[in-house]
Write a protein that holds these residues in place. Structure first.
Motif, mmCIF file in Angstrom:
data_model
loop_
_atom_site.group_PDB
_atom_site.id
_atom_site.type_symbol
_atom_site.label_atom_id
_atom_site.label_comp_id
_atom_site.label_asym_id
_atom_site.label_seq_id
_atom_site.Cartn_x
_atom_site.Cartn_y
_atom_site.Cartn_z
ATOM 1 N N CYS A 5 -0.196 -6.858 4.880
ATOM 2 C CA CYS A 5 -0.002 -5.615 4.137
ATOM 3 C C CYS A 5 1.328 -4.990 4.523
ATOM 4 O O CYS A 5 1.668 -4.915 5.706
ATOM 5 C CB CYS A 5 -1.120 -4.628 4.452
ATOM 6 S SG CYS A 5 -0.861 -3.002 3.695
ATOM 7 N N LEU A 48 -7.761 -5.203 2.543
ATOM 8 C CA LEU A 48 -7.242 -5.936 3.702
ATOM 9 C C LEU A 48 -7.910 -7.292 3.966
ATOM 10 O O LEU A 48 -7.202 -8.289 4.165
ATOM 11 C CB LEU A 48 -7.312 -5.049 4.958
ATOM 12 C CG LEU A 48 -6.725 -5.638 6.232
ATOM 13 C CD1 LEU A 48 -5.217 -5.842 6.106
ATOM 14 C CD2 LEU A 48 -7.032 -4.746 7.425
ATOM 15 N N PHE A 100 -7.063 0.595 1.071
ATOM 16 C CA PHE A 100 -6.561 -0.282 2.139
ATOM 17 C C PHE A 100 -7.680 -1.107 2.778
ATOM 18 O O PHE A 100 -7.587 -2.328 2.874
ATOM 19 C CB PHE A 100 -5.831 0.549 3.209
ATOM 20 C CG PHE A 100 -5.402 -0.254 4.405
ATOM 21 C CD1 PHE A 100 -4.210 -0.965 4.379
ATOM 22 C CD2 PHE A 100 -6.188 -0.319 5.551
ATOM 23 C CE1 PHE A 100 -3.804 -1.727 5.474
ATOM 24 C CE2 PHE A 100 -5.794 -1.075 6.645
ATOM 25 C CZ PHE A 100 -4.601 -1.778 6.609
ATOM 26 N N CYS A 128 0.853 -1.181 0.000
ATOM 27 C CA CYS A 128 0.000 0.000 0.000
ATOM 28 C C CYS A 128 0.892 1.235 0.000
ATOM 29 O O CYS A 128 1.833 1.332 0.792
ATOM 30 C CB CYS A 128 -0.874 -0.039 1.249
ATOM 31 S SG CYS A 128 -2.149 1.219 1.311
#
Length: 101
Positions: free
Chosen positions: A52, A46, A42, A7
């Motif tokens: 992540c 997730l 995000f 990310c």
């Protein structure tokens, strides 16, 4: 298959790192899916992934994102700035695999 996502601020700068990680996974014979998303994606990304890694440029988001990750039992970390800058896909892949356990 392990699923890892990176990310960053826009999802673009990490795409080259993702390619290096994919090559490292092939070299090591590791079955992984790796993708990059912008930080606005995000929360929707997730639940679908095992862990992540945040780009160094958004490490300030770690505390917020870690709370969300912990709630789902998903580890969240920050890519080492030197490894990121030097595109060390093998080291970054190892970091993610260690986080997954």
């Amino acid at each position: 298959m392990k699923k890892i996502f990176l990310c960053c601020s826009a999802g673009m700068s990490t795409s080259m790192v993702v390619e290096k990680m994919k090559q490292a996974a092939i070299d090591k014979g590791v079955d992984v899916e790796i993708t990059a998303v912008g930080m606005d994606e995000f929360e929707i990304t997730l639940p679908e992934f095992d862990c992540c890694l945040l780009g160094p440029q958004i490490k300030y988001k770690l505390a917020d994102f870690k709370v969300k990750g912990d709630a789902l039992g998903k580890p969240v970390g920050v890519i080492n700035a030197m490894d990121y800058g030097m595109m060390k896909g093998d080291k970054i892949l190892d970091q993610a695999l260690t986080m997954i356990g």
